[in-house]
Scaffold this motif. Structure first.
Motif, PDB file in Angstrom:
ATOM      1  N   TYR A  26      -2.282   5.028  32.011  1.00 22.13           N
ATOM      2  CA  TYR A  26      -2.680   3.725  32.547  1.00 22.13           C
ATOM      3  C   TYR A  26      -2.054   3.590  33.930  1.00 22.13           C
ATOM      4  O   TYR A  26      -1.241   4.444  34.331  1.00 22.13           O
ATOM      5  CB  TYR A  26      -2.266   2.579  31.606  1.00 22.13           C
ATOM      6  CG  TYR A  26      -0.797   2.301  31.538  1.00 22.13           C
ATOM      7  CD1 TYR A  26       0.035   3.063  30.729  1.00 22.13           C
ATOM      8  CD2 TYR A  26      -0.219   1.273  32.274  1.00 22.13           C
ATOM      9  CE1 TYR A  26       1.397   2.806  30.672  1.00 22.13           C
ATOM     10  CE2 TYR A  26       1.139   1.002  32.214  1.00 22.13           C
ATOM     11  CZ  TYR A  26       1.942   1.783  31.415  1.00 22.13           C
ATOM     12  OH  TYR A  26       3.282   1.542  31.363  1.00 22.13           O
ATOM     13  N   GLY A  27      -2.413   2.558  34.674  1.00 16.58           N
ATOM     14  CA  GLY A  27      -2.054   2.426  36.084  1.00 16.58           C
ATOM     15  C   GLY A  27      -0.646   2.837  36.472  1.00 16.58           C
ATOM     16  O   GLY A  27      -0.456   3.798  37.238  1.00 16.58           O
ATOM     17  N   VAL A  28       0.360   2.149  35.913  1.00 16.67           N
ATOM     18  CA  VAL A  28       1.751   2.395  36.312  1.00 16.67           C
ATOM     19  C   VAL A  28       2.202   3.798  35.881  1.00 16.67           C
ATOM     20  O   VAL A  28       2.904   4.486  36.635  1.00 16.67           O
ATOM     21  CB  VAL A  28       2.684   1.309  35.717  1.00 16.67           C
ATOM     22  CG1 VAL A  28       4.124   1.580  36.075  1.00 16.67           C
ATOM     23  CG2 VAL A  28       2.275  -0.063  36.217  1.00 16.67           C
ATOM     24  N   MET A  31       0.887   6.291  38.308  1.00 17.58           N
ATOM     25  CA  MET A  31       1.667   6.199  39.553  1.00 17.58           C
ATOM     26  C   MET A  31       3.002   6.927  39.421  1.00 17.58           C
ATOM     27  O   MET A  31       3.392   7.709  40.300  1.00 17.58           O
ATOM     28  CB  MET A  31       1.959   4.722  39.854  1.00 17.58           C
ATOM     29  CG  MET A  31       1.003   4.066  40.791  1.00 17.58           C
ATOM     30  SD  MET A  31       1.419   2.343  40.989  1.00 17.58           S
ATOM     31  CE  MET A  31       2.943   2.470  41.886  1.00 17.58           C
ATOM     32  N   GLU A  41       4.324   8.401  46.864  1.00 20.16           N
ATOM     33  CA  GLU A  41       4.161   7.025  46.351  1.00 20.16           C
ATOM     34  C   GLU A  41       2.735   6.561  46.617  1.00 20.16           C
ATOM     35  O   GLU A  41       2.331   6.454  47.773  1.00 20.16           O
ATOM     36  CB  GLU A  41       5.151   6.084  47.027  1.00 20.16           C
ATOM     37  CG  GLU A  41       6.521   6.121  46.379  1.00 20.16           C
ATOM     38  CD  GLU A  41       7.395   4.965  46.833  1.00 20.16           C
ATOM     39  OE1 GLU A  41       6.949   3.816  46.761  1.00 20.16           O
ATOM     40  OE2 GLU A  41       8.523   5.246  47.264  1.00 20.16           O
ATOM     41  N   ASN A  43      -0.136   3.728  46.461  1.00 18.94           N
ATOM     42  CA  ASN A  43      -0.310   2.276  46.411  1.00 18.94           C
ATOM     43  C   ASN A  43      -1.163   1.894  45.202  1.00 18.94           C
ATOM     44  O   ASN A  43      -2.148   2.573  44.895  1.00 18.94           O
ATOM     45  CB  ASN A  43      -0.982   1.829  47.708  1.00 18.94           C
ATOM     46  CG  ASN A  43      -1.109   0.336  47.801  1.00 18.94           C
ATOM     47  OD1 ASN A  43      -2.009  -0.233  47.226  1.00 18.94           O
ATOM     48  ND2 ASN A  43      -0.187  -0.271  48.498  1.00 18.94           N
ATOM     49  N   ILE A  44      -0.778   0.809  44.548  1.00 14.92           N
ATOM     50  CA  ILE A  44      -1.494   0.411  43.314  1.00 14.92           C
ATOM     51  C   ILE A  44      -2.968   0.060  43.598  1.00 14.92           C
ATOM     52  O   ILE A  44      -3.845   0.337  42.785  1.00 14.92           O
ATOM     53  CB  ILE A  44      -0.747  -0.752  42.593  1.00 14.92           C
ATOM     54  CG1 ILE A  44      -1.310  -1.018  41.189  1.00 14.92           C
ATOM     55  CG2 ILE A  44      -0.764  -2.029  43.395  1.00 14.92           C
ATOM     56  CD1 ILE A  44      -0.720  -0.181  40.135  1.00 14.92           C
ATOM     57  N   GLY A  45      -3.214  -0.491  44.772  1.00 16.31           N
ATOM     58  CA  GLY A  45      -4.593  -0.829  45.154  1.00 16.31           C
ATOM     59  C   GLY A  45      -5.443   0.416  45.321  1.00 16.31           C
ATOM     60  O   GLY A  45      -6.571   0.491  44.824  1.00 16.31           O
ATOM     61  N   ALA A  46      -4.875   1.415  45.992  1.00 14.58           N
ATOM     62  CA  ALA A  46      -5.589   2.686  46.195  1.00 14.58           C
ATOM     63  C   ALA A  46      -5.846   3.352  44.854  1.00 14.58           C
ATOM     64  O   ALA A  46      -6.934   3.884  44.607  1.00 14.58           O
ATOM     65  CB  ALA A  46      -4.760   3.588  47.091  1.00 14.58           C
ATOM     66  N   HIS A  48      -6.153   1.933  41.820  1.00 15.47           N
ATOM     67  CA  HIS A  48      -7.198   1.258  41.040  1.00 15.47           C
ATOM     68  C   HIS A  48      -8.575   1.484  41.646  1.00 15.47           C
ATOM     69  O   HIS A  48      -9.568   1.592  40.927  1.00 15.47           O
ATOM     70  CB  HIS A  48      -6.886  -0.230  40.920  1.00 15.47           C
ATOM     71  CG  HIS A  48      -5.948  -0.520  39.792  1.00 15.47           C
ATOM     72  ND1 HIS A  48      -6.350  -0.508  38.482  1.00 15.47           N
ATOM     73  CD2 HIS A  48      -4.632  -0.784  39.771  1.00 15.47           C
ATOM     74  CE1 HIS A  48      -5.319  -0.773  37.705  1.00 15.47           C
ATOM     75  NE2 HIS A  48      -4.259  -0.943  38.459  1.00 15.47           N
ATOM     76  N   SER A  49      -8.619   1.554  42.952  1.00 16.99           N
ATOM     77  CA  SER A  49      -9.879   1.829  43.625  1.00 16.99           C
ATOM     78  C   SER A  49     -10.398   3.214  43.226  1.00 16.99           C
ATOM     79  O   SER A  49     -11.582   3.384  42.913  1.00 16.99           O
ATOM     80  CB  SER A  49      -9.619   1.764  45.141  1.00 16.99           C
ATOM     81  OG  SER A  49     -10.772   1.582  45.828  1.00 16.99           O
TER      82      SER A  49
ATOM     83  N   ASP B  28      -0.399  -4.401  35.635  1.00 16.32           N
ATOM     84  CA  ASP B  28       0.334  -3.348  36.361  1.00 16.32           C
ATOM     85  C   ASP B  28       1.263  -3.955  37.410  1.00 16.32           C
ATOM     86  O   ASP B  28       2.411  -3.515  37.554  1.00 16.32           O
ATOM     87  CB  ASP B  28      -0.654  -2.391  37.041  1.00 16.32           C
ATOM     88  CG  ASP B  28      -1.309  -1.441  36.056  1.00 16.32           C
ATOM     89  OD1 ASP B  28      -0.823  -1.351  34.918  1.00 16.32           O
ATOM     90  OD2 ASP B  28      -2.311  -0.803  36.411  1.00 16.32           O
ATOM     91  N   LEU B  56      -4.195  -4.764  47.813  1.00 22.31           N
ATOM     92  CA  LEU B  56      -5.235  -4.627  46.781  1.00 22.31           C
ATOM     93  C   LEU B  56      -6.574  -5.216  47.211  1.00 22.31           C
ATOM     94  O   LEU B  56      -7.591  -4.996  46.568  1.00 22.31           O
ATOM     95  CB  LEU B  56      -4.779  -5.334  45.505  1.00 22.31           C
ATOM     96  CG  LEU B  56      -4.158  -4.481  44.415  1.00 22.31           C
ATOM     97  CD1 LEU B  56      -3.413  -5.357  43.449  1.00 22.31           C
ATOM     98  CD2 LEU B  56      -5.207  -3.696  43.670  1.00 22.31           C
TER      99      LEU B  56
END
Lengths: 111, 143
Positions: A26-28, A31, A41, A43-46, A48-49, B28, B56
């Motif tokens: 899953y996301g985290v 990462m 590192e 980015n969480i946005g990148a 999920h995209s 998250d 985001l």
């Protein structure tokens, strides 16, 4: 095929999910795994995209998991590789191996 | 543990993020916030949270303002509910009718209720016109 190739980050994320145990991606977690393996590192946005793009291409499928208190009661979205995704993984590995073999001039065998 | 990130940033995320992706993205972000709060302190966790919410904001994760929400009446969610009649819940527009007919569960009932009524009305108008024209012709030419 046009549109089926993977970008650099897409490939990294995709291989990381393939390497994680089923039901752990899953996301985290993705990462953290990328950071542990490559020191990079993301980015969480990148992330999920990229996950959304891979899912729309049919290489991944997702399902919602359980919620925890540290996530403020929000559920996790777990990703697993589809059979099409598995085929793509094999293609990526064989293409890379062929190129490395040409560079090194020897045959690489996977144990 | 109570997760309490900056409210305006959290609200901003809820405002622009696609509803289908919001729950896991928010989860998250909260998980990372919680980890940073314990390890680095509130200030660092807040700044990183705001930065990540701003980063985001990508086209692929944005809410589509033109996407039609599926309007399922509350009564349908209850087991054993009767098929819907659009007139009960709202005055339908053509777009509503077309949208609802795509539903596998009750699309046929929508066609029956909406188009059936329209066809009956149309048939009645044609029949009335035929009677009027026939009566006019009968009066004018037969007598």
């Amino acid at each position: 095929m046009k549109g089926d190739y993977l970008g650099e980050l897409e490939e990294l994320v995709f291989l990381t999910i393939s390497s994680l145990q089923q039901g752990d991606a899953y996301g985290v977690a993705i990462m953290n795994e990328i950071f542990e393996q490559t020191g990079r590192e993301v980015n969480i946005g990148a992330l999920h995209s990229v996950l959304k793009r891979l899912e729309s291409k049919g290489y991944l499928k997702s399902k919602m998991g359980g919620a925890t208190a540290e996530r403020g009661g929000r559920r996790k979205r777990y990703f697993v590789v589809t059979p099409l995704g598995k085929k793509v993984t094999d293609e990526i590995i064989s293409q890379k191996l062929q190129l490395y073999e040409r560079v090194l001039g020897t045959t690489i065998k996977i144990l | 543990m109570i997760v309490d990130p900056p409210k305006w940033a959290d609200g901003f995320l809820r405002w622009y993020c696609h509803p289908e992706l919001l729950e896991d993205i928010q989860g998250d972000l909260y998980e990372l916030y919680c980890y940073r709060l314990q390890r680095y302190g509130r200030r660092y966790a807040d700044v990183k949270f705001v930065w990540e919410v701003l980063m985001l904001c990508r086209f692929s994760l944005l809410k589509n303002p033109f996407e039609r929400k599926k309007q399922v009446p509350l009564a349908l969610e209850q087991e054993g509910a009767s098929p819907p009649s659009l007139n009960v819940w709202h005055m339908p527009t053509w777009n509503d009718i077309l949208f609802e007919t795509r539903n596998k569960d009750y699309g046929a009932y929508v066609i029956r209720n909406a188009y059936g009524g329209n066809m009956l009305l149309g048939f009645s108008v044609v029949l009335l016109l035929w009677i009027v024209i026939f009566a006019w012709w009968w009066i004018k030419f037969k007598h």
